[in-house]
Scaffold this motif. Structure first.
Motif, short mmCIF file in Angstrom:
data_model
loop_
_atom_site.label_atom_id
_atom_site.label_comp_id
_atom_site.label_asym_id
_atom_site.label_seq_id
_atom_site.Cartn_x
_atom_site.Cartn_y
_atom_site.Cartn_z
N ASP A 73 0.87 -1.17 0.00
CA ASP A 73 0.00 0.00 0.00
C ASP A 73 0.91 1.22 0.00
O ASP A 73 1.24 1.77 1.05
CB ASP A 73 -0.90 -0.02 1.24
N THR A 75 1.48 4.45 0.05
CA THR A 75 0.89 5.76 0.33
C THR A 75 1.75 6.47 1.37
O THR A 75 2.55 5.84 2.08
CB THR A 75 -0.53 5.60 0.89
N ASP A 77 0.81 7.58 4.21
CA ASP A 77 0.48 7.02 5.52
C ASP A 77 1.22 5.71 5.76
O ASP A 77 1.68 5.45 6.89
CB ASP A 77 -1.03 6.78 5.62
N ALA A 104 6.82 11.71 2.05
CA ALA A 104 5.54 11.33 2.65
C ALA A 104 5.03 12.44 3.58
O ALA A 104 3.84 12.81 3.55
CB ALA A 104 5.70 10.03 3.42
N HIS A 107 3.56 15.52 1.74
CA HIS A 107 2.21 15.32 1.22
C HIS A 107 1.19 15.38 2.36
O HIS A 107 0.15 16.04 2.25
CB HIS A 107 2.10 13.98 0.50
#
Length: 213
Positions: A73, A75, A77, A104, A107
């Motif tokens: 995943d 992302t 997060d 990260a 963002h």
């Protein structure tokens, strides 16, 4: 996802570049057709670009495969949910682990919204990206060129581009980054196409598909 320029659009741009610059016309005349380079966009795309920089192609592919497996995943997060030790276990160096975390954080903090980048001007988008720790101007320019198809983006710090520019101008020395940017002003609004043309020429010469200049 953006739609890259068509073959007809690239051909039209090549013809325009040849018409405004005799030195580039000589390159254009012998360089085979090329397609616009396309890379993954968004957060994963910038992550991949940073992870794969300054290592061999084989090492880059191997490290990225480990990152993809370790971060299915992918992302902001997901990245922030892991300790540095985990990122290092994926094959990242300490500086790159720090850069990945910085991307990260940027963002999530809203200082660089990847979804909003396409709506920014070239310089605004470059400024947003280079504000992130570990992201230099070359990385920002190449990322925007390959993921958003910005036709006038020109990474003047690229060594292969500088060498092809040296060939085009029959110069004994490569232009500096500053000189490359200045030289490319003539190629607006198609500096990105000029970059692709020069890269294509450089590659064709190295593969011995066309004669050296």
């Amino acid at each position: 996802m953006f739609v890259p320029p068509t073959a007809d659009a690239l051909l039209e741009a090549r013809r325009h570049l040849a018409s405004v610059d005799p030195a580039l016309a000589a390159i254009e005349a012998v360089t085979p057709a090329f397609e616009w380079r396309v890379s993954t966009g968004g957060f994963p795309g910038l992550l991949k670009m940073v992870v794969q920089q300054q290592v061999s192609l084989a090492s880059a592919a191997a490290i990225w495969a480990r990152v993809e497996a370790g971060l299915p995943d992918m992302t902001p997060d997901a990245v922030m949910g892991h300790e540095d030790a985990y990122l290092l276990s994926l094959g990242l160096s300490r500086p790159k682990a720090r850069y990945v975390r910085a991307i990260a954080h940027a963002h999530l903090a809203g200082t660089c919204d990847f979804d909003a980048l396409p709506g920014l001007s070239d310089e605004e988008a470059i400024a947003a990206l280079t504000a992130i720790t570990g992201i230099g101007r070359w990385t920002a320019e190449v990322y925007l060129m390959f993921t958003q198809g910005r036709l006038d983006m020109f990474p003047g710090g690229d060594i292969a581009l500088q060498e092809a520019m040296r060939w085009a101008d029959r110069s004994e020395v490569r232009p500096t980054e500053k000189q490359a940017y200045a030289r490319a002003e003539l190629w607006r609004p198609y500096r990105g196409v000029a970059a692709h043309l020069l890269w294509a020429c450089y590659g064709a010469v190295k593969r011995r598909e066309i004669a050296p200049f």
